[in-house]
Design an enzyme around this catalytic site. Structure first.
Site, PDB file in Angstrom:
ATOM      1  N   CYS A  28      11.114   5.258   3.945  1.00 39.45           N
ATOM      2  CA  CYS A  28      11.215   6.589   3.273  1.00 39.45           C
ATOM      3  C   CYS A  28      11.551   7.194   4.689  1.00 39.45           C
ATOM      4  O   CYS A  28      11.002   8.187   5.154  1.00 39.45           O
ATOM      5  CB  CYS A  28       9.822   6.975   3.035  1.00 39.45           C
TER       6      CYS A  28
ATOM      7  N   ASP B 224       8.835  -2.326   1.647  1.00 35.46           N
ATOM      8  CA  ASP B 224       8.911  -0.840   1.923  1.00 35.46           C
ATOM      9  C   ASP B 224       8.092  -0.678   3.204  1.00 35.46           C
ATOM     10  O   ASP B 224       6.943  -0.456   3.426  1.00 35.46           O
ATOM     11  CB  ASP B 224       8.450  -0.078   0.611  1.00 35.46           C
TER      12      ASP B 224
ATOM     13  N   GLY C  27       0.758  -1.304  -0.004  1.00 37.38           N
ATOM     14  CA  GLY C  27       0.029   0.057   0.080  1.00 37.38           C
ATOM     15  C   GLY C  27       0.839   1.028  -0.078  1.00 37.38           C
ATOM     16  O   GLY C  27       2.013   1.357   0.715  1.00 37.38           O
TER      17      GLY C  27
ATOM     18  N   GLY D 277       0.300   1.440  -3.254  1.00 35.19           N
ATOM     19  CA  GLY D 277       0.298   0.769  -4.789  1.00 35.19           C
ATOM     20  C   GLY D 277       1.335   1.307  -5.677  1.00 35.19           C
ATOM     21  O   GLY D 277       1.467   0.874  -6.718  1.00 35.19           O
ATOM     22  N   GLY D 278       2.143   2.451  -5.364  1.00 36.17           N
ATOM     23  CA  GLY D 278       3.055   3.114  -6.434  1.00 36.17           C
ATOM     24  C   GLY D 278       4.132   2.136  -6.899  1.00 36.17           C
ATOM     25  O   GLY D 278       4.097   1.915  -8.007  1.00 36.17           O
TER      26      GLY D 278
END
Length: 478
Positions: free
Chosen positions: A410, A357, A291, A293-294
């Site tokens: 990130c 991620d 999620g 979704g990129g």
């Protein structure tokens, strides 16, 4: 003539004039404060409603956006200045009043709006949303702020750098002190680098598109948009950068899912994982934290080019639906499931390539979510730590021997990056039966400068123009 006869007649009451742009900006700030909402989620529906009901034009939307994001980015600086102009502790100022004062401070100190216009417009806003009584207080405070410019105020309210470097940078660049310290530790080096990074966090980020392979190309997007509206990406072979004011939702390829909005750092993570050398089959890929979704959409397109299938897993069902939407129309086989990556439903050793991620503090995306810097606390990292280690340990188990795992986050915070990877590799985080080795990720980002000593990669806003994405690539060896 009597004393009463000499008095001037009182001015007739004047109704406050509603300014739709500033009212909208105020409403967005209140939503961020009251509901812990994110401006990037709150602002678009407010702007859409304003276009329909208030007749907002592009310049109105641009001003409202600047007022909201500029105020949030510089909140710490403005709080210090406002505190010097009021006669009470800042915590005793009502939050709605503080929001109006911050909006006014940003117009006075952070924009080219003339002083008289900034003060009068903000006082009118105060009359509309706070009432005449508190508007007088707003007027008095703003007139004190207007007596100096930003540099002058910073010289007064920020402690000298030589006495307290971290607190000086925190006030000047509007970051909590602990965030300044954490970023400085991760970045290393002297004053110039950290100041460049903090300043980059306060800049409006470019809007970057990704042309999803097999469905669109950067050349197609550039041809449609024109050279005045878009530029090629700096690093990703699939990126296109929109000129300021570009609207992604108006682009056919974006509406149709053939392209999407995705930071170049995020694109590079997916491209590096897909490009890592692999012995043996290359048929099954996993995105274990997919999620919204990129990355999954880009991975799915890259997998399709090789005839590989992607499984995209996301714990939260509503985010899994976003992933499904992002992958709709993918040219190759894929499946989206709602599952917990720390208790996976798939068998160990099932995948050739795996990406996690992981959820994190988000300190690498403060350009996009400026309010996050004020919400996060150092103790939040303790809450993320077990999850990050658990997800990486399970990702290694999910990969076959010889398979590749990408750990991405990130955040540049050392506690969320290399410390996690090293703990898992040393068997301290639930991966005792799995062995893995580092893969040098730097050659998999060709042309990207200043990637560090490796083997992992840390991207930076002030160096690469991307979010501060971290990537470690690992190969399972046993």
């Amino acid at each position: 003539m009597s004393e009463q006869g000499r008095r001037r007649p009182s001015k007739p009451y004047r109704r406050p004039k509603k300014d739709p742009v500033r009212v909208l900006a105020y409403e967005a700030l209140r939503a961020v404060d009251e509901r812990d909402a994110y401006a990037n989620l709150v602002l678009p529906p407010l702007l859409k409603k304003a276009r329909e009901k208030e007749g907002f034009e592009a310049r109105d939307a641009a001003l409202a956006t600047e007022l909201v994001y500029g105020t949030l980015r510089r909140q710490g600086t403005y709080d210090a200045i406002i505190a010097a102009c009021v006669d009470r502790p800042l915590r005793e100022v009502d939050p709605p009043v503080l929001d109006v004062l911050s909006l006014g401070a940003h117009q006075l100190l952070g924009t080219r709006i003339p002083t008289h216009a900034a003060v009068s417009a903000t006082v009118e806003l105060a009359r509309v949303v706070l009432g005449d009584g508190r508007a007088k207080f707003v007027n008095a405070v703003l007139r004190r702020i207007a007596q100096d410019d930003l540099d002058g105020w910073l010289a007064r309210v920020a402690p000298p750098y030589d006495e307290d470097p971290e607190d000086h940078l925190a006030v000047v660049h509007s970051h909590p002190r602990w965030v300044v310290s954490a970023l400085w530790d991760a970045l290393g080096g002297g004053r110039a680098g950290i100041e460049d990074l903090l300043e980059a966090d306060n800049e409006r980020p470019e809007v970057t598109l990704v042309a999803r392979p097999g469905r669109s190309t950067p050349g197609e997007l550039l041809d449609v948009l024109g050279q005045d509206a878009a530029l090629p990406g700096r690093w990703s072979p699939y990126a296109v950068r929109l000129a300021e004011g570009g609207e992604p939702g108006a682009i056919d390829a974006v509406r149709e899912g053939r392209a999407g909005v995705q930071d170049e750092g995020s694109q590079l993570v997916a491209v590096a994982l897909a490009g890592a050398p692999l012995d043996g089959p290359d048929e099954r890929w996993l995105d274990g934290c997919a999620g919204p979704g990129g990355k999954a959409a880009l991975l799915g397109a890259l997998a399709a080019e090789r005839g590989a299938a992607l499984l995209a897993s996301e714990k939260q069902p509503h985010r899994a639906r976003l992933v499904d939407r992002a992958l709709a129309g993918n040219p190759g086989p894929y499946q989206v499931i709602a599952a917990d990556g720390t208790r996976p439903p798939w068998r160990p050793g099932s995948f050739d390539r795996v990406l996690v991620d992981v959820p994190c503090s988000g300190l690498g995306a403060l350009r996009r979510r400026p309010e996050a810097r004020w919400r996060r606390r150092p103790e939040d990292l303790d809450g993320f730590a077990p999850l990050q280690r658990g997800l990486l340990a399970e990702a290694l188990k999910a990969a076959r021997v010889g398979g590749v795992v990408g750990y991405a986050t990130c955040s540049p915070h050392l506690a969320e990056t290399r410390a996690v990877v090293e703990d898992v590799l040393k068997g301290r985080a639930g991966a005792k039966d799995v062995e893995a080795e580092w893969i040098d990720a730097r050659p998999l980002m060709p042309g990207v400068p200043q990637l560090g000593e490796g083997p992992d990669v840390q991207l930076w806003p002030h160096v690469h123009g991307t979010d501060a994405m971290y990537l470690a690539l690992l190969r399972r060896t046993a």
